[in-house]
Design an enzyme around this catalytic site. Structure first.
Site, PDB file in Angstrom:
ATOM      1  N   SER A 138       0.856  -1.188   0.000  1.00 45.40           N
ATOM      2  CA  SER A 138       0.000   0.000   0.000  1.00 45.40           C
ATOM      3  C   SER A 138       0.888   1.233   0.000  1.00 45.40           C
ATOM      4  CB  SER A 138      -0.871   0.026   1.264  1.00 45.40           C
ATOM      5  OG  SER A 138      -1.502   1.292   1.395  1.00 45.40           O
ATOM      6  N   TYR A 151      -1.835  -0.472  10.182  1.00 47.37           N
ATOM      7  CA  TYR A 151      -1.942  -0.850   8.766  1.00 47.37           C
ATOM      8  C   TYR A 151      -0.668  -0.450   8.025  1.00 47.37           C
ATOM      9  CZ  TYR A 151      -3.841  -1.058   3.996  1.00 47.37           C
ATOM     10  OH  TYR A 151      -4.051  -1.346   2.664  1.00 47.37           O
TER      11      TYR A 151
HETATM   12  N1  LIG Z   1      -8.590  -0.580  -2.100  1.00 44.71           N
HETATM   13  C1  LIG Z   1      -7.574   0.218  -1.839  1.00 44.71           C
HETATM   14  O1  LIG Z   1      -7.659   1.437  -1.961  1.00 44.71           O
HETATM   15  C2  LIG Z   1      -6.262  -0.378  -1.358  1.00 44.71           C
HETATM   16  C3  LIG Z   1      -5.189   0.486  -1.208  1.00 44.71           C
HETATM   17  C4  LIG Z   1      -3.962  -0.023  -0.799  1.00 44.71           C
HETATM   18  C5  LIG Z   1      -3.832  -1.381  -0.541  1.00 44.71           C
HETATM   19  N2  LIG Z   1      -4.894  -2.202  -0.680  1.00 44.71           N
HETATM   20  C6  LIG Z   1      -4.687  -3.626  -0.408  1.00 44.71           C
HETATM   21  O2  LIG Z   1      -5.241  -4.403  -1.440  1.00 44.71           O
HETATM   22  C7  LIG Z   1      -5.624  -5.683  -0.937  1.00 44.71           C
HETATM   23  C8  LIG Z   1      -7.061  -5.974  -1.356  1.00 44.71           C
HETATM   24  O3  LIG Z   1      -7.899  -5.035  -0.725  1.00 44.71           O
HETATM   25  P1  LIG Z   1      -9.311  -4.566  -1.325  1.00 44.71           P
HETATM   26  O4  LIG Z   1      -9.279  -3.106  -1.404  1.00 44.71           O
HETATM   27  O5  LIG Z   1      -9.671  -5.372  -2.499  1.00 44.71           O
HETATM   28  O6  LIG Z   1     -10.236  -4.920  -0.060  1.00 44.71           O
HETATM   29  P2  LIG Z   1     -11.524  -5.832   0.130  1.00 44.71           P
HETATM   30  O7  LIG Z   1     -12.500  -5.575  -0.951  1.00 44.71           O
HETATM   31  O8  LIG Z   1     -11.939  -5.639   1.541  1.00 44.71           O
HETATM   32  O9  LIG Z   1     -10.942  -7.309  -0.078  1.00 44.71           O
HETATM   33  C9  LIG Z   1     -10.080  -7.909   0.842  1.00 44.71           C
HETATM   34  C10 LIG Z   1      -9.966  -9.368   0.479  1.00 44.71           C
HETATM   35  O10 LIG Z   1      -9.099 -10.008   1.427  1.00 44.71           O
HETATM   36  C11 LIG Z   1      -9.724 -11.215   1.865  1.00 44.71           C
HETATM   37  N3  LIG Z   1      -9.287 -11.564   3.220  1.00 44.71           N
HETATM   38  C12 LIG Z   1      -9.297 -10.794   4.325  1.00 44.71           C
HETATM   39  N4  LIG Z   1      -8.878 -11.515   5.380  1.00 44.71           N
HETATM   40  C13 LIG Z   1      -8.604 -12.759   4.924  1.00 44.71           C
HETATM   41  C14 LIG Z   1      -8.163 -13.962   5.526  1.00 44.71           C
HETATM   42  N5  LIG Z   1      -7.885 -14.028   6.839  1.00 44.71           N
HETATM   43  N6  LIG Z   1      -7.996 -15.039   4.753  1.00 44.71           N
HETATM   44  C15 LIG Z   1      -8.255 -15.005   3.423  1.00 44.71           C
HETATM   45  N7  LIG Z   1      -8.677 -13.901   2.789  1.00 44.71           N
HETATM   46  C16 LIG Z   1      -8.863 -12.798   3.544  1.00 44.71           C
HETATM   47  C17 LIG Z   1     -11.207 -10.909   1.803  1.00 44.71           C
HETATM   48  O11 LIG Z   1     -11.963 -12.100   1.659  1.00 44.71           O
HETATM   49  P3  LIG Z   1     -12.775 -12.780   2.880  1.00 44.71           P
HETATM   50  O12 LIG Z   1     -13.171 -11.686   3.821  1.00 44.71           O
HETATM   51  O13 LIG Z   1     -13.876 -13.479   2.208  1.00 44.71           O
HETATM   52  O14 LIG Z   1     -11.792 -13.732   3.473  1.00 44.71           O
HETATM   53  C18 LIG Z   1     -11.296 -10.086   0.528  1.00 44.71           C
HETATM   54  O15 LIG Z   1     -11.433 -10.907  -0.602  1.00 44.71           O
HETATM   55  C19 LIG Z   1      -5.403  -5.620   0.583  1.00 44.71           C
HETATM   56  O16 LIG Z   1      -4.160  -6.206   0.899  1.00 44.71           O
HETATM   57  C20 LIG Z   1      -5.357  -4.121   0.857  1.00 44.71           C
HETATM   58  O17 LIG Z   1      -4.626  -3.805   2.017  1.00 44.71           O
HETATM   59  C21 LIG Z   1      -6.120  -1.741  -1.075  1.00 44.71           C
END
Ligand SMILES: NC(=O)c1ccc[n+]([C@@H]2O[C@H](COP(=O)([O-])OP(=O)(O)OC[C@H]3O[C@@H](n4cnc5c(N)ncnc54)[C@H](OP(=O)(O)O)[C@@H]3O)[C@@H](O)[C@H]2O)c1
Length: 246
Positions: A138, A151
């Site tokens: 991130s 985070y």
């Molecule tokens: N969106 C942004 O702006 C942004 C920015 C910087 C970084 N990121 C990073 O991008 C990645 C994806 O985030 P996103 O934005 O797509 O968020 P999201 O829509 O909340 O998706 C998060 C995913 O992680 C899975 N997850 C969470 N805990 C888990 C566990 N213990 N075991 C297996 N799967 C797990 C969730 O599935 P389940 O809950 O079904 O397990 C979900 O599919 C993350 O690492 C986040 O930190 C996102």
């Protein structure tokens, strides 16, 4: 035989976009996460587009579950070539109010989960003398933001884990890189997006003055996972509309 990838957190958000992008490039994808229904929806979408996907319910914090994921992916799709460590959670809290359970939850998912999946992948990559991992870090792992000490620290760990593992794996021909997303509209920031004033403040900090489209991130992950030269390893590419450059 097609390339095989394991994508964690593939049921929604960035993980879904990454899984679909890899599948569209001809990769057979093992979709991992806890919400089986969401994973099955992504599997259906991939199959409808002519791709191949397999669902394996997995909590990435559980070492046995992660070992089971890799065994099942191999059994179903063949030897794993690519791992995308995407599963992650975030929480907004000032340090003085931060509860130790929340700190542990963030590190268990974002750091321990990445470690467990990378260890399983690395054992296989070492034997085959090839393989690629892409970690989703991130921008908050590159810069400090108030309210994101846990985070941000977890994502800083992702970035330096990437460097150390890349140095280990280069000896046997495998690569590990990371991407550092800025803001992309997903469930992880749904609360923030619902707050107009907070969103206006965020957009003022982003030179591109917009959020990213998940496909823009998936494109860079595909490049690192499938196309980049082997000599590119240990790096973190920010995909953030310039946010970390100012
Ligand atoms: N969106 C942004 O702006 C942004 C920015 C910087 C970084 N990121 C990073 O991008 C990645 C994806 O985030 P996103 O934005 O797509 O968020 P999201 O829509 O909340 O998706 C998060 C995913 O992680 C899975 N997850 C969470 N805990 C888990 C566990 N213990 N075991 C297996 N799967 C797990 C969730 O599935 P389940 O809950 O079904 O397990 C979900 O599919 C993350 O690492 C986040 O930190 C996102």
């Amino acid at each position: 035989m097609s390339t095989v990838a394991v994508v964690t957190g593939a049921g929604r958000g960035l993980g879904e976009a990454i899984a679909r992008e890899l599948a569209a490039a001809g990769t057979a994808v093992a979709l991992a996460g806890r919400s089986v229904e969401q994973l099955e929806q992504v599997q259906k979408a991939i199959e409808a587009e002519g791709g191949k996907a397999f669902v394996h319910p997995t909590d990435v914090t559980d070492a046995d579950a992660v070992a089971g994921l890799f065994r099942a992916a191999e059994g179903e799709l063949g030897a794993v070539d690519v791992l995308v460590n995407n599963a992650g959670i975030a929480a907004l809290s000032n340090l003085v109010d931060l509860d130790e359970g929340e700190w542990d939850r963030i590190f268990d998912t974002n750091v321990r989960g990445m470690f467990l999946c990378s260890r399983e992948a690395g054992r296989r990559f070492a034997k085959r003398g090839q393989g690629r991992a892409v970690n989703i870090a991130s921008v908050f792992g590159l810069v400090g933001r108030p309210g994101y000490s846990a985070y941000g620290a977890s994502k800083g760990a992702v970035i330096n884990f990437t460097r150390a593992v890349a140095a280990e794996w280069a000896r046997f021909g495998a690569q590990m890189n990371a991407v550092a997303p800025g803001y992309f509209a997903t469930d992880i920031n749904a609360e923030l997006r619902a707050d107009e004033a907070a969103m206006a403040k965020v957009l003022r900090r982003i030179p591109a003055h917009r959020m990213g489209d998940p496909d823009e991130l998936a494109n860079v992950v595909r490049y690192l996972a499938l196309e980049a030269p082997d000599f590119l390893t240990g790096q973190t590419i920010a995909v953030d509309g310039g946010e970390s450059s100012v």
